[in-house]
Design an enzyme around this catalytic site. Structure first.
Site, PDB file in Angstrom:
ATOM      1  N   GLU A  77      14.763  -0.263  10.105  1.00 38.75           N
ATOM      2  CA  GLU A  77      13.300  -0.281   9.938  1.00 38.75           C
ATOM      3  C   GLU A  77      12.784   1.155   9.963  1.00 38.75           C
ATOM      4  O   GLU A  77      13.172   1.934  10.839  1.00 38.75           O
ATOM      5  CB  GLU A  77      12.687  -1.091  11.093  1.00 38.75           C
ATOM      6  CG  GLU A  77      11.172  -1.105  11.073  1.00 38.75           C
ATOM      7  CD  GLU A  77      10.595  -1.862  12.275  1.00 38.75           C
ATOM      8  OE1 GLU A  77      11.366  -2.298  13.155  1.00 38.75           O
ATOM      9  OE2 GLU A  77       9.360  -1.968  12.317  1.00 38.75           O
ATOM     10  N   HIS A 122       9.200   3.708   9.603  1.00 35.42           N
ATOM     11  CA  HIS A 122       7.759   3.925   9.442  1.00 35.42           C
ATOM     12  C   HIS A 122       7.502   5.414   9.377  1.00 35.42           C
ATOM     13  O   HIS A 122       8.104   6.191  10.146  1.00 35.42           O
ATOM     14  CB  HIS A 122       6.971   3.319  10.605  1.00 35.42           C
ATOM     15  CG  HIS A 122       7.147   1.850  10.679  1.00 35.42           C
ATOM     16  ND1 HIS A 122       6.523   0.993   9.806  1.00 35.42           N
ATOM     17  CD2 HIS A 122       7.938   1.091  11.466  1.00 35.42           C
ATOM     18  CE1 HIS A 122       6.915  -0.240  10.071  1.00 35.42           C
ATOM     19  NE2 HIS A 122       7.770  -0.212  11.071  1.00 35.42           N
ATOM     20  N   ALA A 142       2.127  -2.991   6.624  1.00 28.04           N
ATOM     21  CA  ALA A 142       1.403  -3.832   7.593  1.00 28.04           C
ATOM     22  C   ALA A 142       2.066  -5.190   7.805  1.00 28.04           C
ATOM     23  O   ALA A 142       1.823  -5.837   8.837  1.00 28.04           O
ATOM     24  CB  ALA A 142      -0.046  -3.995   7.139  1.00 28.04           C
ATOM     25  N   ASN A 177       0.805  -1.240   0.000  1.00 30.30           N
ATOM     26  CA  ASN A 177       0.000   0.000   0.000  1.00 30.30           C
ATOM     27  C   ASN A 177       0.831   1.279   0.000  1.00 30.30           C
ATOM     28  O   ASN A 177       0.269   2.361  -0.153  1.00 30.30           O
ATOM     29  CB  ASN A 177      -1.002   0.015   1.170  1.00 30.30           C
ATOM     30  CG  ASN A 177      -2.012  -1.097   1.051  1.00 30.30           C
ATOM     31  OD1 ASN A 177      -2.618  -1.256  -0.003  1.00 30.30           O
ATOM     32  ND2 ASN A 177      -2.164  -1.896   2.080  1.00 30.30           N
ATOM     33  N   ARG A 198      -0.153   4.492  17.886  1.00 32.59           N
ATOM     34  CA  ARG A 198      -1.365   4.121  17.143  1.00 32.59           C
ATOM     35  C   ARG A 198      -2.024   2.888  17.795  1.00 32.59           C
ATOM     36  O   ARG A 198      -1.823   2.626  18.965  1.00 32.59           O
ATOM     37  CB  ARG A 198      -0.999   3.899  15.673  1.00 32.59           C
ATOM     38  CG  ARG A 198      -0.457   5.189  15.022  1.00 32.59           C
ATOM     39  CD  ARG A 198      -0.147   5.004  13.553  1.00 32.59           C
ATOM     40  NE  ARG A 198      -1.374   4.771  12.795  1.00 32.59           N
ATOM     41  CZ  ARG A 198      -1.371   4.372  11.508  1.00 32.59           C
ATOM     42  NH1 ARG A 198      -0.219   4.191  10.864  1.00 32.59           N
ATOM     43  NH2 ARG A 198      -2.514   4.168  10.877  1.00 32.59           N
TER      44      ARG A 198
HETATM   45  O1  CA2 Z   1       3.728   4.318   9.175  1.00 28.39           O
HETATM   46  C1  CA2 Z   1       4.107   3.518   8.329  1.00 28.39           C
HETATM   47  O2  CA2 Z   1       5.018   3.773   7.530  1.00 28.39           O
HETATM   48  C2  CA2 Z   1       3.416   2.159   8.208  1.00 28.39           C
HETATM   49  O3  CA2 Z   1       4.399   1.179   7.861  1.00 28.39           O
HETATM   50  C3  CA2 Z   1       2.402   2.301   7.103  1.00 28.39           C
HETATM   51  C4  CA2 Z   1       1.528   1.048   6.925  1.00 28.39           C
HETATM   52  C5  CA2 Z   1       0.912   0.633   8.259  1.00 28.39           C
HETATM   53  O4  CA2 Z   1       0.186  -0.574   8.104  1.00 28.39           O
HETATM   54  C6  CA2 Z   1       1.977   0.448   9.328  1.00 28.39           C
HETATM   55  O5  CA2 Z   1       1.338   0.114  10.540  1.00 28.39           O
HETATM   56  C7  CA2 Z   1       2.764   1.724   9.513  1.00 28.39           C
HETATM   57  C8  CA2 Z   1       0.396   1.324   5.935  1.00 28.39           C
HETATM   58  C9  CA2 Z   1       0.859   1.784   4.610  1.00 28.39           C
HETATM   59  C10 CA2 Z   1      -0.352   2.259   3.856  1.00 28.39           C
HETATM   60  O6  CA2 Z   1       0.018   3.385   3.139  1.00 28.39           O
HETATM   61  C11 CA2 Z   1      -0.990   4.144   2.635  1.00 28.39           C
HETATM   62  C12 CA2 Z   1      -0.617   5.345   2.095  1.00 28.39           C
HETATM   63  C13 CA2 Z   1      -1.562   6.176   1.576  1.00 28.39           C
HETATM   64  C14 CA2 Z   1      -2.889   5.803   1.578  1.00 28.39           C
HETATM   65  C15 CA2 Z   1      -3.269   4.582   2.105  1.00 28.39           C
HETATM   66  C16 CA2 Z   1      -2.315   3.746   2.629  1.00 28.39           C
END
Ligand code: CA2
Length: 149
Positions: A98, A100, A77, A11, A107
């Site tokens: 790593e 994020h 995720a 994503n 969160r």
């Molecule tokens: O904060 C981060 O970088 C995460 O790795 C992002 C993941 C999330 O599941 C992790 O817990 C934290 C989600 C990536 C989704 O990215 C999107 C970006 C724009 C719109 C929708 C999703």
């Protein structure tokens, strides 16, 4: 010149297009450009790869062995679920930082667990796209310290 692979998971190709209140308005292409520019300024040849597939990320980690000096990984995720990615990192014996974008510890509870953290040299979270340049600096310092020993 040192070499690093920047891996982004599921994503993250949507960055900058949806949920800007959580993930900001910077696109993945902009993040990757930032990494290449900052990387070359501190002596890194940066390669970027994004996939929504766990197996493709595992293959990229395997291929990095002998090719890259370290990895920077935002596993999305999969961070919170993937023992397979954790095992892949452990198997290649490369330093992994790593990253994020969001502060996963502030969160939902399920985001507080990271399988990647167990095999990473460290974790940077909550600084948005700047987290990737901080990760490059951290990897650079780690590799220099290791060389000096
Ligand atoms: O904060 C981060 O970088 C995460 O790795 C992002 C993941 C999330 O599941 C992790 O817990 C934290 C989600 C990536 C989704 O990215 C999107 C970006 C724009 C719109 C929708 C999703």
């Amino acid at each position: 010149m040192l070499k690093t692979l920047i891996l982004n998971g599921p994503n993250l190709n949507l960055l900058g297009t949806r949920q800007p209140e959580v993930y900001g308005s910077t696109t993945l292409e902009m993040v990757e450009d930032l990494c290449r520019t900052h990387g070359s300024s501190i002596g890194f040849e940066v390669t970027c790869f994004q996939s929504n597939l766990e197996g493709a990320l595992i293959d990229a980690i395997h291929s990095a062995k002998g090719e890259q000096d370290g990895l920077i990984l935002n596993a999305g995720a999969y961070t919170h679920t993937s023992i397979a990615l954790m095992d892949a990192i452990a198997s290649v014996e490369l330093p992994v930082v790593e990253v994020h974008l969001s502060n996963i510890h502030a969160r939902e509870d399920f985001r507080h667990v990271s399988y990647i953290a167990k095999v990473a040299i460290g974790q940077i979270c909550g600084f948005g796209p700047q987290g990737y340049t901080l990760a490059l600096d951290a990897l650079s310092a780690h590799l220099k310290n290791r060389q000096a020993q």
